[in-house]
Design a protein around this motif. Structure first.
Motif, mmCIF file in Angstrom:
data_model
loop_
_atom_site.group_PDB
_atom_site.id
_atom_site.type_symbol
_atom_site.label_atom_id
_atom_site.label_comp_id
_atom_site.label_asym_id
_atom_site.label_seq_id
_atom_site.Cartn_x
_atom_site.Cartn_y
_atom_site.Cartn_z
ATOM 1 N N VAL A 16 0.838 -1.200 0.000
ATOM 2 C CA VAL A 16 0.000 0.000 0.000
ATOM 3 C C VAL A 16 0.874 1.251 0.000
ATOM 4 C CG1 VAL A 16 -1.844 1.198 1.198
ATOM 5 C CG2 VAL A 16 -1.680 -1.284 1.321
ATOM 6 N N GLU A 113 2.712 13.333 0.307
ATOM 7 C CA GLU A 113 4.085 13.168 0.790
ATOM 8 C C GLU A 113 4.393 11.686 1.001
ATOM 9 O OE1 GLU A 113 5.052 15.523 4.297
ATOM 10 O OE2 GLU A 113 6.608 14.078 4.782
ATOM 11 N N HIS A 114 3.425 10.947 1.528
ATOM 12 C CA HIS A 114 3.580 9.521 1.802
ATOM 13 C C HIS A 114 3.852 8.758 0.500
ATOM 14 C CE1 HIS A 114 2.965 6.073 4.467
ATOM 15 N NE2 HIS A 114 2.299 5.491 3.484
ATOM 16 N N GLU A 116 5.031 9.974 -2.236
ATOM 17 C CA GLU A 116 6.326 10.394 -2.766
ATOM 18 C C GLU A 116 7.475 9.650 -2.075
ATOM 19 O OE1 GLU A 116 6.643 14.692 -2.757
ATOM 20 O OE2 GLU A 116 8.826 14.513 -2.779
ATOM 21 N N LYS A 117 7.361 9.473 -0.757
ATOM 22 C CA LYS A 117 8.440 8.822 -0.026
ATOM 23 C C LYS A 117 8.455 7.321 -0.283
ATOM 24 C CE LYS A 117 7.378 10.714 3.966
ATOM 25 N NZ LYS A 117 7.381 11.357 5.298
ATOM 26 N N ILE A 118 7.290 6.711 -0.317
ATOM 27 C CA ILE A 118 7.241 5.249 -0.505
ATOM 28 C C ILE A 118 7.640 4.885 -1.927
ATOM 29 C CG2 ILE A 118 5.698 3.241 -0.572
ATOM 30 C CD1 ILE A 118 5.501 3.905 2.204
ATOM 31 N N GLU A 119 7.117 5.612 -2.910
ATOM 32 C CA GLU A 119 7.343 5.243 -4.299
ATOM 33 C C GLU A 119 8.611 5.874 -4.886
ATOM 34 O OE1 GLU A 119 5.414 3.203 -6.280
ATOM 35 O OE2 GLU A 119 4.243 2.685 -4.510
ATOM 36 N N GLU B 55 14.462 9.275 2.502
ATOM 37 C CA GLU B 55 13.821 10.224 3.406
ATOM 38 C C GLU B 55 12.785 9.500 4.259
ATOM 39 O OE1 GLU B 55 11.435 12.961 1.213
ATOM 40 O OE2 GLU B 55 11.021 14.237 2.948
ATOM 41 N N GLU B 72 14.115 -2.561 2.829
ATOM 42 C CA GLU B 72 13.046 -1.794 2.174
ATOM 43 C C GLU B 72 11.749 -1.880 2.998
ATOM 44 O OE1 GLU B 72 12.912 0.324 -0.072
ATOM 45 O OE2 GLU B 72 10.915 0.327 -0.949
ATOM 46 N N ARG B 75 12.182 0.366 5.889
ATOM 47 C CA ARG B 75 12.062 1.768 5.483
ATOM 48 C C ARG B 75 10.590 2.163 5.353
ATOM 49 N NH1 ARG B 75 11.123 4.943 0.980
ATOM 50 N NH2 ARG B 75 10.583 3.145 -0.304
ATOM 51 N N ILE B 76 9.822 1.311 4.667
ATOM 52 C CA ILE B 76 8.403 1.623 4.475
ATOM 53 C C ILE B 76 7.691 1.697 5.826
ATOM 54 C CG2 ILE B 76 6.238 0.649 3.591
ATOM 55 C CD1 ILE B 76 7.811 -0.238 1.121
ATOM 56 N N VAL B 79 8.470 5.022 7.345
ATOM 57 C CA VAL B 79 7.711 6.123 6.734
ATOM 58 C C VAL B 79 6.270 6.097 7.260
ATOM 59 C CG1 VAL B 79 6.759 6.986 4.569
ATOM 60 C CG2 VAL B 79 9.131 6.232 4.661
ATOM 61 N N ARG B 80 5.700 4.903 7.350
ATOM 62 C CA ARG B 80 4.318 4.789 7.841
ATOM 63 C C ARG B 80 4.212 5.251 9.288
ATOM 64 N NH1 ARG B 80 3.227 -1.117 5.108
ATOM 65 N NH2 ARG B 80 2.496 -0.338 3.096
ATOM 66 N N ASP B 83 4.665 9.117 9.351
ATOM 67 C CA ASP B 83 3.506 9.834 8.806
ATOM 68 C C ASP B 83 2.292 9.684 9.715
ATOM 69 O OD1 ASP B 83 4.805 10.931 6.693
ATOM 70 O OD2 ASP B 83 4.159 9.470 5.218
ATOM 71 N N ARG B 220 10.899 19.999 4.782
ATOM 72 C CA ARG B 220 11.543 18.715 4.455
ATOM 73 C C ARG B 220 12.994 18.970 4.063
ATOM 74 N NH1 ARG B 220 7.308 16.011 0.439
ATOM 75 N NH2 ARG B 220 8.829 14.343 0.349
#
Lengths: 282, 269
Positions: A16, A113-114, A116-119, B55, B72, B75-76, B79-80, B83, B220
């Motif tokens: 996701v 933003e999410h 952009e960072k994930i993909e 980032e 990876e 990392r995801i 980010v989750r 956020d 950022r």
């Protein structure tokens, strides 16, 4: 909800890249539009944002909004901010129920933003506009009870190298606008003003003046739109997006434009006039 | 019926650690350096699409070595987590320390649980403050240990050799260009198949470089440096590869300066 020390297994699952989808799975209570409301109209309970204008110019696009929020006949806030950068190359202005709209924009900002960072890449401008559609659509139930949110979305399309504007209806319908548009209670008057003053070859500085003129005209005839507050030095929020990215004009920059517009209106209260005949530029 | 072998817990953990370490040592190094305006990440990564440095949030970045699919996923997840926190609370409530803690708990639990294979990864989590003194770099190992790094740090393949090179030359508060030249030279200072440390020039297209730059106006602070910007910052390197100083511990170049190692197969990033 917010996880404890160890990352939950669902966080480690790839797939996701939409933050709102992730939220729907992990913390649905944080999503707007998921709340059950009792029957009845709730429109007068919360402040409403009013007029937003948008216009394109060669090399970019502008979005501007007045500073008033109203609750019935009361001015709920005189310096509310209704235009937000949603990422480096896009911005949204909100009209409608202020609380829900600000929450929706916050979610939309995180969503972009999410992704952009994930993909590792940004969504296309159309992709962004469609995501915003989906968020508005999820609010339809509340809109039917008087809590509508109707944003105006503008961005610089890096693929086409031009500024574009999208307007929406409460069902999430998205409509691309050519040149200029306005939403909110004062939009009829703002649009009339834009219609007479807008030209596709305006410079960035001229478009800023155009937006301030249009908001002045909206405030002139719509009680829910705030005009320039000379005593408190409260002027519209203006956001300009070009190939170099988005930039919110500083208070001083907008104040200088607003002061010129006000000075002009001292002698001509109805503002600039357009020629009666002919398509020529005034 | 066969009797299962008895394996002592010490041996079990040692085997798991050896397994993870071996996987990590296969990849190339990542260098992190604190410079005047923030934190610089440099890695040798021929892939333009699969990043080792990424980032996480406004002031937080992530770098990793080891198995790509594993870091990876981490990392995801980072980010989750960031956020989610930033959305539920506020952008200022997302901290590198909390993220490093979440990674440590996750890696530690996986390492000591019998059911899962340990992750073959090492991570850096860096966060910049308003001043250089507030910058933080955390290093996380496969078993969930966290270390606070200062100045510079290296992980991955020839980490010891590269770190030794940096130790002799690192200076605090360097400008971006100086820090970058040092990091790239250090990454090029790797042992060849004979175990002799050699200096080679890494092509700009094989470098992945990113910074957390506190001078940026936007919230950022993470920026990737484009190849063009790298060329500009690095300048002419063919002549400027630092010669090993006299009395240095490295073995002399037995091949008579045959130059850089070319045509190396690309490694999974």
């Amino acid at each position: 909800m917010i996880p404890g020390p160890r990352l939950p297994a669902s966080y480690l699952q790839p797939g996701v890249s939409s933050f709102s989808d992730f939220l729907a799975d992990q913390a649905p209570d944080l999503l707007p539009g998921r709340r059950a409301l009792p029957q009845g109209q709730a429109g007068d309970l919360a402040p409403h944002g009013t007029t937003i204008v948008g216009a394109t110019f060669p090399g970019g696009v502008l979005l501007a909004g007045d500073r008033r929020a109203t609750m019935g006949n009361i001015i709920a806030q005189r310096d509310i901010e209704k235009v937000f950068a949603t990422d480096e190359y896009s911005a949204a202005g909100i009209a409608g129920t202020a609380g829900l709209a600000i929450e929706m924009i916050r979610l939309f900002q995180t969503e972009l933003e999410h992704y952009e960072k994930i993909e590792g890449t940004t969504l296309s401008l159309d992709g962004k506009a469609n995501r915003l559609s989906a968020l508005i659509r999820s609010n339809l139930g509340m809109a039917m009870q008087g809590l509508a949110v109707v944003p105006l979305f503008a961005g610089f399309d890096l693929g086409d190298a031009r500024g574009r504007i999208f307007s929406y209806d409460v069902t999430g319908g998205r409509y691309e606008e050519t040149g200029y548009t306005a939403v909110g209670s004062g939009s009829m008057f703002a649009r009339g003003s834009l219609k007479k003053l807008y030209r596709p070859d305006l410079t960035e500085a001229e478009v800023v003046t155009l937006a301030v003129q249009a908001l002045y005209d909206a405030a002139d005839d719509d009680s829910a739109t705030g005009g320039p507050d000379v005593a408190r030095r409260i002027f519209p929020i203006v956001h300009v997006i070009t190939a170099e990215g988005g930039r919110r004009l500083s208070g001083d920059e907008v104040a200088a434009v607003a002061d010129r517009v006000i000075a002009g209106r001292m002698s001509h209260p109805d503002g600039p006039t357009a020629p009666l005949t002919g398509g020529g530029h005034a | 019926m066969s009797t299962p072998f008895y394996v002592s817990p010490e041996q079990l953990m040692k085997d798991r650690a050896d397994f993870a370490r071996k996987g990590i040592a296969r990849g190339r190094s990542v260098v992190v350096i604190q410079y005047a305006d923030g934190v610089l990440f440099v890695s040798e990564n021929p892939s333009q699409a699969l990043h080792k440095v990424s980032e996480i949030y406004d002031r937080i970045a992530f770098a990793a070595v080891g198995r790509y699919n594993e870091f990876e996923n981490l990392r995801i997840a980072g980010v989750r987590l960031a956020d989610m926190r930033g959305y539920a609370y506020d952008r200022r409530d997302v901290s590198g320390r909390a993220l490093a803690n979440a990674y440590a708990q996750t890696l530690g639990t996986i390492f000591s649980s019998g059911g899962e294979k340990p992750y073959e990864v090492e991570l850096f989590v860096a966060e910049i403050g308003d001043e250089a003194a507030e910058d933080q770099v955390y290093r996380l190992t496969y078993d969930g240990q966290v270390a606070d790094e200062h100045g510079y740090a290296v992980m991955g393949g020839a980490a010891d050799v590269v770190a030794g090179y940096l130790k002799e030359r690192y200076a605090e508060g360097a400008e971006l260009g100086d820090a970058l030249r040092l990091a790239v030279a250090a990454l090029g200072h790797t042992p060849d198949e004979k175990g002799v440390a050699r200096d080679r020039v890494i092509a700009t297209r094989d470098l992945e470089v990113a910074v957390l730059d506190r001078t940026r106006q936007r919230p950022r602070k993470f920026v990737r440096l484009s190849p063009a910007r790298l060329e500009q910052l690095l300048g002419d390197r063919a002549s400027s590869v630092p010669e090993p100083a006299a009395g240095e511990t490295t073995t002399p170049d037995l091949l008579g300066g045959a130059g850089e190692v070319e045509g190396e197969p690309p490694v999974a990033p």
